[in-house]
Design a protein around this motif. Structure first.
Motif, mmCIF file in Angstrom:
data_model
loop_
_atom_site.group_PDB
_atom_site.id
_atom_site.type_symbol
_atom_site.label_atom_id
_atom_site.label_comp_id
_atom_site.label_asym_id
_atom_site.label_seq_id
_atom_site.Cartn_x
_atom_site.Cartn_y
_atom_site.Cartn_z
ATOM 1 N N PHE A 4 7.201 79.559 -24.958
ATOM 2 C CA PHE A 4 8.504 79.247 -24.859
ATOM 3 C C PHE A 4 8.853 80.430 -24.096
ATOM 4 O O PHE A 4 8.773 81.462 -24.273
ATOM 5 C CB PHE A 4 9.227 79.134 -26.225
ATOM 6 C CG PHE A 4 9.093 78.106 -26.944
ATOM 7 C CD1 PHE A 4 10.200 76.866 -27.039
ATOM 8 C CD2 PHE A 4 7.693 77.498 -27.625
ATOM 9 C CE1 PHE A 4 10.084 75.931 -27.697
ATOM 10 C CE2 PHE A 4 7.824 76.438 -28.355
ATOM 11 C CZ PHE A 4 8.940 75.315 -28.344
ATOM 12 N N SER A 5 9.813 80.239 -23.339
ATOM 13 C CA SER A 5 10.847 81.062 -22.678
ATOM 14 C C SER A 5 12.195 80.660 -22.479
ATOM 15 O O SER A 5 12.559 79.722 -22.640
ATOM 16 C CB SER A 5 10.088 81.142 -21.049
ATOM 17 O OG SER A 5 10.248 79.928 -20.532
ATOM 18 N N VAL A 6 12.921 81.829 -22.321
ATOM 19 C CA VAL A 6 14.476 81.612 -22.125
ATOM 20 C C VAL A 6 14.892 81.042 -20.860
ATOM 21 O O VAL A 6 14.616 81.272 -19.947
ATOM 22 C CB VAL A 6 15.074 83.106 -22.322
ATOM 23 C CG1 VAL A 6 16.805 82.863 -21.947
ATOM 24 C CG2 VAL A 6 14.887 83.694 -23.689
ATOM 25 N N ILE A 7 15.700 79.950 -21.067
ATOM 26 C CA ILE A 7 16.060 78.959 -19.915
ATOM 27 C C ILE A 7 17.523 79.231 -19.802
ATOM 28 O O ILE A 7 18.078 79.270 -18.634
ATOM 29 C CB ILE A 7 15.819 77.596 -20.052
ATOM 30 C CG1 ILE A 7 16.168 76.980 -21.163
ATOM 31 C CG2 ILE A 7 14.326 77.254 -19.904
ATOM 32 C CD1 ILE A 7 16.165 75.539 -21.144
ATOM 33 N N VAL A 320 14.861 74.918 -28.168
ATOM 34 C CA VAL A 320 15.046 75.947 -29.243
ATOM 35 C C VAL A 320 16.431 76.590 -28.925
ATOM 36 O O VAL A 320 16.297 77.376 -27.948
ATOM 37 C CB VAL A 320 13.941 76.689 -29.713
ATOM 38 C CG1 VAL A 320 14.363 77.410 -31.018
ATOM 39 C CG2 VAL A 320 12.832 75.907 -30.166
ATOM 40 N N ILE A 321 17.379 76.628 -29.945
ATOM 41 C CA ILE A 321 18.591 77.448 -29.561
ATOM 42 C C ILE A 321 18.745 78.503 -30.772
ATOM 43 O O ILE A 321 18.475 78.091 -31.792
ATOM 44 C CB ILE A 321 19.872 76.501 -29.659
ATOM 45 C CG1 ILE A 321 19.939 75.562 -28.311
ATOM 46 C CG2 ILE A 321 20.922 77.528 -29.234
ATOM 47 C CD1 ILE A 321 20.851 74.884 -28.285
ATOM 48 N N LEU A 329 23.558 83.997 -27.404
ATOM 49 C CA LEU A 329 22.947 82.777 -27.691
ATOM 50 C C LEU A 329 21.858 82.553 -26.601
ATOM 51 O O LEU A 329 22.145 82.936 -25.330
ATOM 52 C CB LEU A 329 24.032 81.704 -27.396
ATOM 53 C CG LEU A 329 24.870 81.051 -28.614
ATOM 54 C CD1 LEU A 329 25.961 80.449 -28.052
ATOM 55 C CD2 LEU A 329 24.180 80.605 -29.787
ATOM 56 N N LEU A 330 20.657 82.051 -27.018
ATOM 57 C CA LEU A 330 19.596 81.818 -26.267
ATOM 58 C C LEU A 330 18.883 80.305 -26.271
ATOM 59 O O LEU A 330 19.013 79.756 -27.407
ATOM 60 C CB LEU A 330 18.336 82.843 -26.502
ATOM 61 C CG LEU A 330 18.649 84.405 -26.295
ATOM 62 C CD1 LEU A 330 17.406 85.290 -26.842
ATOM 63 C CD2 LEU A 330 19.121 84.563 -25.101
ATOM 64 N N MET A 331 18.743 79.983 -25.075
ATOM 65 C CA MET A 331 17.951 78.590 -25.126
ATOM 66 C C MET A 331 16.505 78.708 -24.576
ATOM 67 O O MET A 331 16.309 79.201 -23.634
ATOM 68 C CB MET A 331 18.804 77.480 -24.189
ATOM 69 C CG MET A 331 19.920 76.847 -24.759
ATOM 70 S SD MET A 331 20.705 75.778 -23.539
ATOM 71 C CE MET A 331 22.183 75.250 -24.575
ATOM 72 N N TRP A 332 15.699 78.183 -25.287
ATOM 73 C CA TRP A 332 14.295 78.271 -25.153
ATOM 74 C C TRP A 332 13.770 77.268 -24.969
ATOM 75 O O TRP A 332 13.883 76.134 -25.341
ATOM 76 C CB TRP A 332 13.526 79.062 -26.394
ATOM 77 C CG TRP A 332 14.007 80.465 -26.852
ATOM 78 C CD1 TRP A 332 15.029 80.348 -27.593
ATOM 79 C CD2 TRP A 332 13.529 81.624 -26.749
ATOM 80 N NE1 TRP A 332 15.350 81.670 -27.908
ATOM 81 C CE2 TRP A 332 14.386 82.537 -27.501
ATOM 82 C CE3 TRP A 332 12.516 81.946 -25.950
ATOM 83 C CZ2 TRP A 332 14.158 83.905 -27.453
ATOM 84 C CZ3 TRP A 332 12.083 83.389 -25.934
ATOM 85 C CH2 TRP A 332 12.985 84.435 -26.734
ATOM 86 N N SER A 333 12.691 77.173 -23.834
ATOM 87 C CA SER A 333 11.929 75.601 -23.803
ATOM 88 C C SER A 333 10.462 76.153 -23.531
ATOM 89 O O SER A 333 10.227 77.114 -23.070
ATOM 90 C CB SER A 333 12.548 74.923 -22.536
ATOM 91 O OG SER A 333 11.689 73.772 -22.126
#
Length: 337
Positions: A4-7, A320-321, A329-333
């Motif tokens: 996963f990485s932050v998008i 994943v948030i 707030l971070l969004m991961w994909s």
């Protein structure tokens, strides 16, 4: 599965950290409703990276002696094109508001205990808001948003406040699953207002709860302070704890582990069941629920405790948030460019 990485990343326009958030979809767009540690409510539109702050009216009746608003746990739904939120905190029972106007839709009932957890869900196609008490002998209450009335009150199986609350499907039946700080978990039928299965107390108390198919069978996923475990909703029995990496296992065995789990969510990523746990030091661990172990290295993105985590659909893929007490707030994909 790729790492996963932050998008996407955003900082709440508040001096305080994020305590909780929920996700709604309005006109096809995902929106996040967040609350900080001083009960200020914000809406974040990730597609435009735009924040708006929303004032809430006093949640108590005008003839009440109480004059405060305390919201640290929040749930949200969309009703007639408007966002409706429900929330409260340890000193304030559950109440409901229209987010845009801040007007109270359902006042706090002073005979109820303070709120520990809240979420939004659909039940028979109707939006519902769910609140779980923070007190001893807590109750889980399901509110019909359209009718502005209590739909079901679920009680008598926990002996401490709620540390986890989720909704899902079990054999084509909508269910709620609650987990308590006393270590117990219950699968509820919110339509008939009864318990379906009760799990015995798990050592350490539960910080998060989930429901996901594993190897073709439904499983309750629970996180304590330092363990993730699967439970069988047919029998109400817990399995063996999932495996940490060897270095963390050694620290736990020597009683030197101090990066405890603070929150958890579970779901499917490319059809693969996973759980994601956040910790007090800002780390995220992704758990392969079929293999029973952690996937890869911990994810580092927050500078402080992870306060909430959600798995959701974003642009047709699972994301994943996470929210942290660093205000981010971070969004991961796992597979976004």
């Amino acid at each position: 599965m790729a790492a996963f990485s932050v998008i996407r990343s955003a900082m709440i326009p508040s001096a305080g950290p994020i305590e909780d958030f929920d996700i709604v979809r309005l006109d096809g767009r995902p929106l996040l409703v967040c609350v900080d540690n001083v009960s200020s409510v914000f809406l974040w539109d990730p597609s435009e990276d735009r924040w708006s702050k929303h004032r809430l009216d006093m949640p108590f009746h005008k003839d009440s002696d109480l004059r405060f608003t305390e919201v640290l746990a929040i749930g949200a739904v969309v009703h007639n094109g408007r966002i409706v939120i429900g929330g409260g905190a340890s000193h304030q029972p559950f109440a409901q508001w229209d987010l845009e106007s801040g007007a109270v839709r359902v006042f706090a009932d002073e005979s109820h205990a303070g709120l520990g957890k809240s979420l939004g869900m659909e039940l028979d196609g109707r939006p519902m808001l769910v609140g779980g008490d923070s007190s001893t002998s807590p109750r889980v209450r399901v509110y019909d948003v359209e009718r502005r009335e209590l739909h079901a009150e679920l009680c008598e199986h926990h002996f401490d406040g709620l540390g986890g609350l989720t909704s899902g499907m079990l054999k084509d039946q909508p269910v709620l699953v609650s987990g308590s700080w006393d270590g117990s978990a219950v699968v509820w039928d919110p339509l008939e207002g009864r318990s379906l299965v009760e799990f015995g107390c798990y050592v350490g108390g539960l910080q998060g709860i989930g429901l996901v198919p594993v190897d073709g069978q439904p499983r309750v996923v629970a996180a304590s302070r330092d363990e993730v475990v699967l439970g069988d909703p047919e029998t109400g029995e817990w399995g063996e704890p999932l495996a940490w990496p060897d270095d963390i296992t050694e620290l736990i065995e020597e009683d030197e582990f101090d990066d405890f789990i603070t929150c958890m969510d579970a779901g499917l990523v490319d059809g693969r069941p996973v759980a994601v746990t956040g910790t007090g030091k800002g780390r995220l661990y992704v758990w392969d629920l079929e293999k029973g172990s952690v996937l890869g290295e911990p994810l580092a993105g927050h500078d402080d405790e992870v306060s909430a985590v959600r798995l959701t659909e974003l642009d047709g893929r699972t994301a994943v948030i996470t929210a942290g007490r660093d205000g981010r707030l971070l969004m991961w994909s796992h597979d976004y460019a």
